[in-house]
Write a protein that holds these residues in place. Structure first.
Motif, PDB file in Angstrom:
ATOM      1  N   UNK A  98       0.808  -1.110   0.048  1.00 16.34           N
ATOM      2  CA  UNK A  98       0.039   0.102  -0.027  1.00 16.34           C
ATOM      3  C   UNK A  98       0.902   1.393  -0.026  1.00 16.34           C
ATOM      4  N   UNK A  99       1.890   1.312   0.724  1.00 12.08           N
ATOM      5  CA  UNK A  99       2.813   2.612   0.576  1.00 12.08           C
ATOM      6  C   UNK A  99       3.253   2.984  -0.650  1.00 12.08           C
ATOM      7  N   UNK A 100       3.430   1.522  -1.762  1.00 11.98           N
ATOM      8  CA  UNK A 100       3.747   2.018  -3.102  1.00 11.98           C
ATOM      9  C   UNK A 100       2.628   2.590  -3.876  1.00 11.98           C
ATOM     10  N   UNK A 101       1.525   2.666  -3.343  1.00 10.31           N
ATOM     11  CA  UNK A 101       0.363   3.410  -3.825  1.00 10.31           C
ATOM     12  C   UNK A 101      -0.036   4.773  -3.219  1.00 10.31           C
ATOM     13  N   UNK A 102       0.024   4.685  -2.002  1.00 14.54           N
ATOM     14  CA  UNK A 102      -0.553   5.781  -1.079  1.00 14.54           C
ATOM     15  C   UNK A 102       0.164   7.208  -1.155  1.00 14.54           C
ATOM     16  N   UNK A 103       1.499   6.859  -1.067  1.00 13.77           N
ATOM     17  CA  UNK A 103       2.323   8.019  -0.860  1.00 13.77           C
ATOM     18  C   UNK A 103       2.770   8.749  -2.025  1.00 13.77           C
ATOM     19  N   UNK A 104       2.991   9.882  -2.370  1.00 13.24           N
ATOM     20  CA  UNK A 104       3.594  10.849  -3.242  1.00 13.24           C
ATOM     21  C   UNK A 104       4.892  10.490  -3.025  1.00 13.24           C
ATOM     22  N   UNK A 105       5.607  10.419  -4.253  1.00  7.90           N
ATOM     23  CA  UNK A 105       7.144  10.225  -4.412  1.00  7.90           C
ATOM     24  C   UNK A 105       7.523  11.148  -5.278  1.00  7.90           C
ATOM     25  N   UNK A 151      10.503  12.372  -6.223  1.00  7.03           N
ATOM     26  CA  UNK A 151      11.673  11.846  -7.005  1.00  7.03           C
ATOM     27  C   UNK A 151      11.439  11.113  -8.186  1.00  7.03           C
ATOM     28  N   UNK A 152      10.152  10.251  -8.123  1.00  8.31           N
ATOM     29  CA  UNK A 152       9.917   9.337  -9.146  1.00  8.31           C
ATOM     30  C   UNK A 152       8.644   9.849  -9.961  1.00  8.31           C
ATOM     31  N   UNK A 153       8.196  11.163  -9.728  1.00  2.00           N
ATOM     32  CA  UNK A 153       7.088  11.730 -10.179  1.00  2.00           C
ATOM     33  C   UNK A 153       5.868  10.912 -10.127  1.00  2.00           C
ATOM     34  N   UNK A 154       5.790  10.528  -9.132  1.00  2.00           N
ATOM     35  CA  UNK A 154       4.638   9.547  -8.590  1.00  2.00           C
ATOM     36  C   UNK A 154       3.608  10.233  -7.651  1.00  2.00           C
ATOM     37  N   UNK A 155       2.480  10.647  -8.119  1.00  4.32           N
ATOM     38  CA  UNK A 155       1.599  11.299  -7.400  1.00  4.32           C
ATOM     39  C   UNK A 155       0.788  10.071  -6.434  1.00  4.32           C
ATOM     40  N   UNK A 156       0.132  10.817  -5.460  1.00  8.87           N
ATOM     41  CA  UNK A 156      -0.397  10.037  -4.027  1.00  8.87           C
ATOM     42  C   UNK A 156      -1.356   9.269  -4.772  1.00  8.87           C
ATOM     43  N   UNK A 157      -1.705   8.036  -4.419  1.00  5.57           N
ATOM     44  CA  UNK A 157      -2.949   7.471  -4.980  1.00  5.57           C
ATOM     45  C   UNK A 157      -2.803   6.633  -6.288  1.00  5.57           C
TER      46      UNK A 157
END
Length: 158
Positions: A33-40, A42-48
């Motif tokens: 879930x942390x791989x989905x929930x958190x915004x990262x 550095x990876x241009x990964x939005x939350x959710x």
């Protein structure tokens, strides 16, 4: 990261206060879930949104993951007093010790954050109610509940 970091779905990129290793007796298992929930950022990964490096059972770039990921730990893995039923994929709530408050308008400070990852009704489960009560009784840190509805301060800390 600046203090005006966007909050989406009650989650944002955060760094914990401590990089101590998690409890070695507890495994994430199939929980990612942390791989989905958190915004990262550095990876241009939005939350959710599920991280593109998630393999379904873990991180495909684990040895080279961003510092934010390397330093973030799920409190379920760190605190043995949290029962197995509170593993985030089982309980629907993900707990962390964050170095920033979960809202841009609150002062940045170390805090405990419990994030409802699916439905804020998961906050009503007896084991979840007790987990929040345990964090409040300990009293050292502000305690927040975060869901799609927003971030709510449960206890202001010392």
């Amino acid at each position: 990261m600046t203090s005006d970091t966007r909050v989406q779905g009650g989650a944002r990129e955060v760094a914990p206060l401590s990089a101590d290793p998690p409890d070695l007796d507890r495994s994430c298992g199939s929980c990612t879930l942390c791989c989905r929930v958190l915004e990262i950022q550095a990876l241009n990964k939005p939350a959710g949104v599920l991280c593109r490096h998630n393999t379904g059972t873990g991180c495909g770039i684990y040895p080279k993951r961003p510092e934010t990921c390397a330093r973030w730990h799920c409190l379920w893995r760190r605190i043995n007093a949290l029962p197995d039923t509170l593993r985030p994929d089982r309980s629907g709530v993900m707990y962390s010790l964050d170095s920033r408050s979960p809202t841009a308008d609150a002062p940045d400070a170390a805090c405990i954050v419990g994030r409802a990852v699916h439905d804020d009704r998961d906050f009503d489960r007896p084991e979840t109610v007790e987990a929040f009560a345990m964090f409040v009784r300990e009293g050292s840190f502000p305690v927040w509940k975060v869901s799609e509805r927003g971030a709510f301060l449960v206890h202001p800390g010392l």
